[in-house]
Design a protein around this motif. Structure first.
Motif, PDB file in Angstrom:
ATOM      1  N   MET A   3      42.055  51.464  -1.120  1.00 10.30           N
ATOM      2  CA  MET A   3      41.300  50.564  -1.277  1.00 10.30           C
ATOM      3  C   MET A   3      41.854  48.913  -1.595  1.00 10.30           C
ATOM      4  O   MET A   3      42.708  49.077  -2.758  1.00 10.30           O
ATOM      5  N   GLU A  50      31.688  61.020   5.637  1.00 10.75           N
ATOM      6  CA  GLU A  50      31.141  61.508   4.305  1.00 10.75           C
ATOM      7  C   GLU A  50      30.515  60.679   3.704  1.00 10.75           C
ATOM      8  O   GLU A  50      29.740  60.860   2.493  1.00 10.75           O
ATOM      9  N   GLY A  51      30.749  59.491   3.788  1.00 12.23           N
ATOM     10  CA  GLY A  51      30.289  58.349   3.014  1.00 12.23           C
ATOM     11  C   GLY A  51      30.782  58.191   1.624  1.00 12.23           C
ATOM     12  O   GLY A  51      30.289  57.422   0.920  1.00 12.23           O
ATOM     13  N   HIS A  84      35.305  58.084   4.439  1.00 15.65           N
ATOM     14  CA  HIS A  84      34.347  57.079   4.167  1.00 15.65           C
ATOM     15  C   HIS A  84      33.324  57.081   5.359  1.00 15.65           C
ATOM     16  O   HIS A  84      32.067  57.226   5.051  1.00 15.65           O
ATOM     17  N   ARG A 126      34.718  57.166  -0.384  1.00 15.50           N
ATOM     18  CA  ARG A 126      35.925  56.188  -0.600  1.00 15.50           C
ATOM     19  C   ARG A 126      37.189  56.762  -0.303  1.00 15.50           C
ATOM     20  O   ARG A 126      37.505  57.818  -1.104  1.00 15.50           O
ATOM     21  N   VAL A 178      33.721  47.059   2.110  1.00 14.61           N
ATOM     22  CA  VAL A 178      34.624  47.911   1.187  1.00 14.61           C
ATOM     23  C   VAL A 178      36.002  47.643   2.132  1.00 14.61           C
ATOM     24  O   VAL A 178      35.820  47.773   3.472  1.00 14.61           O
TER      25      VAL A 178
END
Lengths: 118, 118
Positions: free
Chosen positions: B108, B100-101, B97, B103, B80
């Motif tokens: 982006m 917490e995983g 990101h 986006r 990413v």
């Protein structure tokens, strides 16, 4: 971290990072640059282009912290690490891993190849 | 390239590369270093450590070839990409990101963010 279904497609099919960190002479951990990693990176970039491998990018990186096992190279997204000392080994990785999708097992770093504890 | 079932476990859970390439002033493509990427890399390394994020490594990288959209940052293995201009944006990426995983969608890069054709 895991990918998410909404993530964009990979920008590079193979993104190769070659450690080119240089430390002072005599540093106990050594460094990849003193083992010739800059020339190997240059060779890998040039050969990948000559071979017409699509979707690949070869980049320099700062210290990958596996100095003792270098010159260290990591290929993402698969996250496979190699120790690469010669042009012949670069060629092997280009052909076997980056063209054929296999592995050059005898050059792979293993999870037990760890930096010294801090 | 795809992973293989025999590949070792990931060495880093999150491997972050910050483009710190510097071009001559006035180059039409610009560069990430002129947009402050070196300081942002330093900040990201320090903050990741302060926050105690495990299994992360933040590295400099050579030119990632998305200069127009930089300072460019890519996080592997998920691949990413982000444009990161400020410390606040670094904090957002670290929290959303890397802890917490999720986006940070507004930062982006997209597949349409391409370098000029050669």
């Amino acid at each position: 971290m895991p990918t998410l279904p909404t993530d964009p497609a990979p920008f590079y099919q193979a993104h190769v990072f070659v450690c080119t960190n240089r430390r002072m002479d005599g540093h106990p951990r050594g460094c990849c640059a003193s083992k010739g990693s800059e020339k190997l990176r240059d060779y890998m970039k040039a050969r990948a282009k000559e071979l017409g491998i699509k979707g690949i990018r070869v980049n320099s990186a700062g210290c990958l912290d596996r100095c003792e096992f270098g010159p260290a190279v990591v290929i993402y997204p698969e996250g496979v690490w190699y120790k690469v000392n010669t042009r012949e080994e670069v060629d092997e990785i280009l052909h076997r891993h980056l063209i054929e999708g296999g592995r050059v097992e005898n050059l792979m770093l293993q999870p037990t190849d760890l930096p010294p504890k801090k």
